[in-house]
Scaffold this motif. Sequence first.
Motif, short mmCIF file in Angstrom:
data_model
loop_
_atom_site.label_atom_id
_atom_site.label_comp_id
_atom_site.label_asym_id
_atom_site.label_seq_id
_atom_site.Cartn_x
_atom_site.Cartn_y
_atom_site.Cartn_z
N THR A 10 0.86 -1.19 0.00
CA THR A 10 0.00 0.00 0.00
C THR A 10 0.90 1.24 0.00
O THR A 10 2.12 1.15 -0.19
CB THR A 10 -0.87 0.02 1.27
OG1 THR A 10 -0.01 0.25 2.39
CG2 THR A 10 -1.65 -1.26 1.45
N ARG A 11 0.28 2.39 0.29
CA ARG A 11 1.08 3.61 0.38
C ARG A 11 2.14 3.52 1.47
O ARG A 11 3.06 4.33 1.51
CB ARG A 11 0.17 4.80 0.62
CG ARG A 11 -0.75 5.16 -0.56
CD ARG A 11 -1.70 6.25 -0.10
NE ARG A 11 -2.58 6.77 -1.12
CZ ARG A 11 -3.81 6.28 -1.38
NH1 ARG A 11 -4.24 5.20 -0.75
NH2 ARG A 11 -4.58 6.85 -2.28
N ARG A 14 5.92 3.46 0.49
CA ARG A 14 6.74 4.69 0.34
C ARG A 14 7.56 4.94 1.59
O ARG A 14 8.71 5.39 1.52
CB ARG A 14 5.81 5.89 0.14
CG ARG A 14 4.91 5.73 -1.05
CD ARG A 14 3.76 6.73 -1.01
NE ARG A 14 2.84 6.38 -2.08
CZ ARG A 14 1.69 6.97 -2.32
NH1 ARG A 14 1.31 7.97 -1.57
NH2 ARG A 14 0.93 6.58 -3.32
N PRO A 33 -5.22 -3.17 4.67
CA PRO A 33 -6.50 -2.48 4.47
C PRO A 33 -7.59 -3.41 3.94
O PRO A 33 -8.77 -3.18 4.18
CB PRO A 33 -6.19 -1.40 3.43
CG PRO A 33 -4.74 -1.41 3.20
CD PRO A 33 -4.16 -2.65 3.82
N THR A 38 -7.01 -1.44 9.30
CA THR A 38 -6.57 -0.04 9.49
C THR A 38 -7.59 0.77 10.27
O THR A 38 -7.34 1.92 10.59
CB THR A 38 -6.32 0.64 8.13
OG1 THR A 38 -7.55 0.65 7.41
CG2 THR A 38 -5.26 -0.08 7.33
N ARG A 39 -8.76 0.16 10.53
CA ARG A 39 -9.83 0.90 11.22
C ARG A 39 -10.17 0.29 12.58
O ARG A 39 -11.26 0.50 13.12
CB ARG A 39 -11.07 0.96 10.32
CG ARG A 39 -10.82 1.89 9.14
CD ARG A 39 -11.86 1.86 8.08
NE ARG A 39 -11.42 2.68 6.96
CZ ARG A 39 -11.78 3.95 6.79
NH1 ARG A 39 -12.57 4.55 7.64
NH2 ARG A 39 -11.32 4.63 5.75
N GLY A 50 -8.28 6.47 9.71
CA GLY A 50 -8.36 5.04 9.42
C GLY A 50 -7.49 4.58 8.27
O GLY A 50 -7.76 3.55 7.65
N HIS A 51 -6.45 5.35 7.97
CA HIS A 51 -5.58 5.02 6.84
C HIS A 51 -4.16 4.68 7.31
O HIS A 51 -3.72 5.13 8.37
CB HIS A 51 -5.46 6.21 5.88
CG HIS A 51 -6.74 6.66 5.28
ND1 HIS A 51 -7.74 5.81 4.87
CD2 HIS A 51 -7.18 7.91 4.98
CE1 HIS A 51 -8.74 6.51 4.37
NE2 HIS A 51 -8.42 7.79 4.43
N VAL A 52 -3.45 3.95 6.47
CA VAL A 52 -2.01 3.76 6.62
C VAL A 52 -1.35 4.40 5.40
O VAL A 52 -1.99 4.53 4.35
CB VAL A 52 -1.66 2.26 6.72
CG1 VAL A 52 -2.15 1.71 8.04
CG2 VAL A 52 -2.20 1.44 5.55
N PRO A 53 -0.08 4.80 5.51
CA PRO A 53 0.84 4.56 6.61
C PRO A 53 0.64 5.51 7.79
O PRO A 53 0.15 6.62 7.64
CB PRO A 53 2.21 4.84 5.98
CG PRO A 53 1.93 5.90 4.96
CD PRO A 53 0.58 5.55 4.40
N GLU A 64 -0.20 10.40 6.85
CA GLU A 64 -0.11 10.97 5.50
C GLU A 64 1.28 10.65 4.94
O GLU A 64 2.30 11.13 5.44
CB GLU A 64 -0.35 12.49 5.45
CG GLU A 64 -1.82 12.89 5.46
CD GLU A 64 -2.59 12.38 4.23
OE1 GLU A 64 -2.02 12.32 3.14
OE2 GLU A 64 -3.76 12.04 4.39
N SER A 65 1.28 9.84 3.88
CA SER A 65 2.54 9.27 3.38
C SER A 65 3.60 10.34 3.03
O SER A 65 4.78 10.17 3.33
CB SER A 65 2.28 8.37 2.17
OG SER A 65 1.59 9.08 1.14
#
Length: 207
Positions: A10-11, A14, A33, A38-39, A50-53, A64-65
């Motif tokens: 996933t992101r 990076r 995810p 992630t949630r 609720g997001h990665v990274p 926020e990547s």
Amino acid sequence: MIKLYGAPFTRAGRAVWMLEEVEQPYEIISKDPRSGETRSPEMLSLNPNGHVPVIDDNGTIIWESMAVNLHLADKYQKLMPETAELRGQAYHWSFWAITEAEAPLLDILMHSMFLPEDQRDPDVAAAGLETLKTPLAVLDAALTGKDYLLGGEFTVADLNVCAVLGFAAYIQYDFSPYPAIASWLGRCNDRPGAQKMGQLAMAAMAG
Ligand SMILES: N[C@@H](CCC(=O)N[C@@H](CS)C(=O)NCC(=O)O)C(=O)O
């Protein structure tokens, strides 16, 4: 030890590349995810979106990547340009990557391979392919006659833009109409950190 929450395909990939570049000890805490991990309450307490990274850099939580990678470059003084002027350009390329290039790329990916077949819309994928041509032309012009985005050295700007374009590998996107991008991608992706990101992404995707 820095903790990276996410899955390398996933992101979060990076951030894997950036963590390799800054040569700090880190561990990946796998959050896929696809399974809603992630949630979880734990993850929402780290990133309410609720997001990665997400990283926990010895007590400092960053999500926020692009922010994660700019923070790591800044804190560990690797790949961050020395002058304010060049740092400004590193920021503009990083934000450009996720505002101009990432959205059409994701439309292509989602609607050609990632969504369940009955939810894919070929028109959205086709529109994404068309839209992507504009930012790629901008990037190709910026790279023409230069080894890297900010001049002769690889910086966090290259890493962030290249890692976003890395999603194109899933659809084997043909960059040959953009010769400056194609040769720059080769230089960036030869770096050991990029190779490590790719290996971990493939292993995590399969597992
Ligand atoms: N703008 C954010 C986007 C983060 C994002 O959407 N991550 C995806 C994985 S690539 C995610 O966590 N999706 C799970 C979800 O939204 O539940 C960034 O660049 O970090």
